[in-house]
Design a protein around this motif. Structure first.
Motif, PDB file in Angstrom:
ATOM      1  N   VAL A   1       0.849  -1.174  -0.002  1.00 34.84           N
ATOM      2  CA  VAL A   1       0.066  -0.087  -0.020  1.00 34.84           C
ATOM      3  C   VAL A   1       0.794   1.287   0.157  1.00 34.84           C
ATOM      4  N   LYS A   2       1.814   1.131   0.966  1.00 33.16           N
ATOM      5  CA  LYS A   2       2.871   2.285   1.014  1.00 33.16           C
ATOM      6  C   LYS A   2       3.633   2.531  -0.398  1.00 33.16           C
ATOM      7  N   SER A   3       4.054   1.585  -0.876  1.00 31.90           N
ATOM      8  CA  SER A   3       4.560   1.806  -2.334  1.00 31.90           C
ATOM      9  C   SER A   3       3.641   1.971  -3.843  1.00 31.90           C
ATOM     10  N   ARG A   4       2.353   2.219  -3.546  1.00 30.41           N
ATOM     11  CA  ARG A   4       1.470   2.278  -4.504  1.00 30.41           C
ATOM     12  C   ARG A   4       1.810   3.966  -5.170  1.00 30.41           C
ATOM     13  N   THR A   5       1.705   4.076  -6.459  1.00 30.88           N
ATOM     14  CA  THR A   5       1.842   5.201  -7.151  1.00 30.88           C
ATOM     15  C   THR A   5       0.448   5.748  -7.220  1.00 30.88           C
ATOM     16  N   LYS A   6       0.431   7.139  -7.422  1.00 30.16           N
ATOM     17  CA  LYS A   6      -0.810   7.701  -7.411  1.00 30.16           C
ATOM     18  C   LYS A   6      -1.643   7.019  -8.337  1.00 30.16           C
ATOM     19  N   TYR A   7      -1.272   6.793  -9.557  1.00 30.15           N
ATOM     20  CA  TYR A   7      -2.116   6.374 -10.710  1.00 30.15           C
ATOM     21  C   TYR A   7      -2.886   5.029 -10.196  1.00 30.15           C
ATOM     22  N   ILE A   8      -2.057   4.138  -9.437  1.00 19.30           N
ATOM     23  CA  ILE A   8      -2.575   2.606  -8.939  1.00 19.30           C
ATOM     24  C   ILE A   8      -3.437   3.173  -7.798  1.00 19.30           C
TER      25      ILE A   8
END
Length: 297
Positions: free
Chosen positions: A230-237
């Motif tokens: 969750v922390k590594s998600r990009t804004k797009y994801i």
């Protein structure tokens, strides 16, 4: 439950005074619950977790806060006084070392006396410096421990990673500090999970963990992996996942509106499939380009 059992019991011999007293207690409990909810809501909204924990600590009764599992350390005032004494003694023996060294180099008559003073002062200086280092480390440990118990005071177990993030320390430091706390009987029933991912404050929780340690270890590991993802998600994801959650919510709303059980089951299966698809995108973001047709559909 005892409060409600007494308040709503059908015993005819209950006096009006007893009922009023119990009602007042109930009102107090509801007021405390509302206050706790407001503190948590405000803390989460402002992301002021430290302030939230401090407010909760001030509100919690002493018998509930940390109960019998986590105890306060001795005051740091004694350590600070000892550090001050050692620093003063160090300055004094630096002076004696200077006098002894000067006597050794410039006086043949008092050479042996100067040498004895120099060696003695040097030994005492080393002891004092060692004590200062140890006392300073002890004070720092106590300060870190105070931060740990802000979290451990309200939980039966906690991720070592969370304690490290909250205290702004390395995980290795947290593990070392907690082992020391267990040894010093500050957390006498403290235990780590087998891979040091989680710290438990009581034998009761640890015994439960030891019933199926492999299962709990996998669960803890999965929780951490989920959090890191969750922390590594990009804004797009994040936008894609939010869209998926909206779709799933709509499907669940439709399911509650549909009276036909067969159609309701189909909607439920569709909702599960949609959830799995978006979960797969969350786990493997490189597949997001293949999601366009599905989203349009």
């Amino acid at each position: 439950m005892g409060l409600f059992d007494n308040l709503f019991s059908k015993k005819s011999n209950s006096s009006s005074e007893e009922i009023e007293a119990l009602s007042a207690r109930q009102s107090d409990y509801l007021g405390d619950a509302e206050q706790l909810a407001n503190v948590v809501a405000t803390g989460l909204e402002s992301e002021n977790y430290s302030g939230m924990n401090q407010q909760l600590a001030s509100m919690a009764p002493s018998e509930q806060l940390r109960a019998k599992y986590v105890f306060d350390h001795p005051s740091i005032i004694g350590s600070i006084v000892a550090i001050t004494v050692c620093v003063v003694a160090t300055l004094i023996y630096f002076y004696f070392l200077f006098i002894g060294s000067a006597t050794t180099f410039y006086s043949t008559e008092f050479f042996s006396v100067g040498a004895i003073i120099s060696v003695g002062s040097l030994v005492i200086l080393f002891v004092n410096i060692w004590l200062i280092v140890k006392l300073v480390a002890d004070v720092k440990h106590k300060i870190r421990f105070d931060i740990y118990i802000e979290l451990l005071g309200f939980k039966s177990l906690e991720f070592v990673e969370d304690l490290a993030l909250y205290s702004k320390q390395k995980e290795a430091t947290v593990i070392k500090d907690l082992n020391r706390a267990v040894k010093n009987k500050l957390i006498p029933q403290g235990h780590f999970s087998r891979d040091n991912l989680v710290f438990m404050v009581s034998d009761k929780v640890y015994d439960k963990y030891m019933e199926k340690p492999a299962v709990y270890d996998r669960y803890f590991q999965k929780q951490l992996e989920e959090r890191h993802r969750v922390k590594s998600r990009t804004k797009y994801i994040n936008q894609i996942i939010e869209t998926g959650e909206q779709y799933i919510k709509k499907l669940n709303d439709f399911k509650t509106l549909v009276k036909d059980k067969a159609v309701s089951r189909k909607i439920e299966r569709l909702s599960n499939v949609v959830s799995m698809i978006f979960h797969e995108i969350d786990v493997n973001p490189n597949q997001v380009n293949s999601l366009g047709v599905f989203l349009n559909y």
